[in-house]
Design an enzyme around this catalytic site. Sequence first.
Site, short mmCIF file in Angstrom:
data_model
loop_
_atom_site.label_atom_id
_atom_site.label_comp_id
_atom_site.label_asym_id
_atom_site.label_seq_id
_atom_site.Cartn_x
_atom_site.Cartn_y
_atom_site.Cartn_z
N ARG A 6 0.11 -6.65 -6.93
CA ARG A 6 0.63 -5.28 -6.88
C ARG A 6 0.79 -4.69 -8.28
NH1 ARG A 6 6.80 -5.79 -5.91
NH2 ARG A 6 7.14 -8.01 -6.20
N SER A 33 8.42 -1.02 -5.62
CA SER A 33 7.94 -2.30 -5.10
C SER A 33 6.41 -2.36 -5.02
CB SER A 33 8.50 -2.55 -3.70
OG SER A 33 9.89 -2.68 -3.75
N GLU A 54 6.53 6.99 7.09
CA GLU A 54 5.17 6.43 6.96
C GLU A 54 4.15 7.18 7.80
OE1 GLU A 54 7.88 4.69 7.79
OE2 GLU A 54 8.29 3.61 5.93
N PHE A 79 4.77 -1.63 7.66
CA PHE A 79 4.93 -0.21 7.98
C PHE A 79 3.60 0.54 7.92
CE2 PHE A 79 8.95 -1.35 5.57
CZ PHE A 79 9.62 -1.75 6.71
N HIS A 105 3.45 -6.70 0.19
CA HIS A 105 4.35 -7.49 1.03
C HIS A 105 3.70 -7.88 2.36
CE1 HIS A 105 6.86 -5.89 -2.08
NE2 HIS A 105 7.93 -6.57 -1.67
N ASP A 113 13.48 -11.24 3.15
CA ASP A 113 13.70 -10.07 4.00
C ASP A 113 13.57 -10.40 5.49
OD1 ASP A 113 14.38 -8.28 2.06
OD2 ASP A 113 12.41 -7.33 1.94
N ARG A 163 3.47 -9.99 -1.86
CA ARG A 163 4.61 -9.61 -2.68
C ARG A 163 4.62 -10.40 -3.99
NH1 ARG A 163 10.20 -12.36 -1.68
NH2 ARG A 163 11.04 -12.02 -3.74
#
Lengths: 312, 282
Positions: A6, A33, A54, A79, A105, A113, A163
């Site tokens: 990322r 993030s 989203e 999402f 992620h 999470d 992630r």
Amino acid sequence: MKVACREVYGKTLVELGKTNPDIVVLDADLSVSTKTSTFAKEFPNRFFDMGIAEQDMISTAAGMAACGKIPFASTFAVFGSGRAWDQVRLTCAYTRLNVKIVVTHGGITTGEDGASHQANEDLAIMRAIPNMNVIVPADGFECAKIIRAVAAYHGPVYVRLPRLATPLIHENDNFDLKLGKGIVMREGKDTTIFACGIMVAMAMEAAEELSKNGVEARIINLHTIKPLDKELIIKCARETGAAVTAEEHSIMGGLGGAVAEALVENCPIPMARVGIKDVFGESGKPDELLVKYGLTAKEIVAAAKAVLKRKT
Amino acid sequence: MTSPQKIKELEQTANKLRRHIIEMICRAQSGHPGGSLSAADIITVLYFYKLRHKPQEPNWPDRDRFVMSKGHAAPVLYAALAEAGYFPLAYLNTLRQIGSSLQGHVDMLSLPGIEMSTGSLGMGLSAANGMAMACRLDKRQNRIYCLMGDGEIQEGQIWEAAMTAGHQKLDNLTAFIDHNKYQIDGQVSEIKEIQPIADKFKAFGWHTLSCDGHNMKSIIEALEKAEKLKGKPTIIIAETVKGKGVSFMEERPLDYHGKAPTPDEEEKALKQLCEIEFKEQK
């Protein structure tokens, strides 16, 4: 050495943004993030934080693409694929609009999470949509090449990043990467291990272990789940006679599902799928979760040994 | 001021679109007449008065863009596009047939003039916002229009998009609500109340206007006012009648949301629409 894809994504976006004024970036309140914040700092006028929405983000990106922009829309994998699935299907894929959905992620290594945030089904649900392209880079070098390639490609693309910082599987960026074409990471004649994402590094580790036991496994890095490199898969199946798939995703419908579909119709051979076995994850440290849910080099070794036994 | 002559012309065009709608849906024996007829006058004003567009050059980058968010009202848009010259009128005979470009819900890849594919409700306003944002980035002077159904605003995404348009201050966007008061299962107010619509949009940062959605002058005035309003997007709540122009559809709108009239009903409907035109000409 480990690199977070990322981070590479954020930097590559800035690079692309400098040369292409049509690149715009949208995020749904996760820019820190997903690292689209890097682009936001450099090009505030071309960055749109859509808030926690989203579905709206995806259809807005479609509208921008309809006007000639090249929107990159980012959020977490769960999402971007699930929450906005109908929007991706109708406004991005049915329309064949130039929308790049780059999510972070992905998979169970999202970790602490817990199950709500661990996308273990995203590749399956994105792959089922006509016109969609589905891509999972295996390391930072691949990520940079893939982001550049999808920006140059015209059409909807789903790119899934993890992630965590993950091991580099290439020594440098001096290698060819073509969307839709698998990469041979290691030659071998006894079985083929098809892997994507973080599981490529584990497959390499597994191959070392297998080699000590006299089994030579070929490793194919299938960064593009769709369109699938059927030609290479069938060739490997014919040459090695057994197959293992390894992915940080459900064994249903993702890489394992795609390879199984290709093989069963073209070259049925003993096959085993390493992945998440149709269950939800839970909170925990990524390394602990990988062990508990069977995503390790050890599991790949066991799967390879099992398929070898079934080889005639 | 719009000349009485122009108003009359628009009324005649709307009537023509209504006849196309009835004929298309009857031939297909499938489609949504009620919500197409309620939107016919708004669509007429847009395509034959307001939009800056070039039917012979459908991809002209500076064109105004229209997004049909209530994608099931495809017949009224197809009729308008054909009458405007985007494609031959003969295509209208192929609505909903296998191999046709006239899909049951609008598809931007199959026909020129369609700006966004819709059909799953609630997505069009977001797409229109994206267009408005992209055109603003490019400093274009064009405008973006969107038409939503009243039942459609029960979709959550509409309110995500309403918040976006307000936040982004998209004053190059004008959206309509075709307030025909009916959805498939019954009266909108009974299924799930959407009122007060204007107050809701106002709270989301919009200018709000209303018009008589079957009065050309009223629609034109609202559109011209919307174009002058700056700093916010504008919503025009158009009061309409589901099935407008066909007596038995107006009387029983629930029977004609997504059902084609029988051949007898078609004859009756076309006769009524021709009589309206005849009366207007006198």
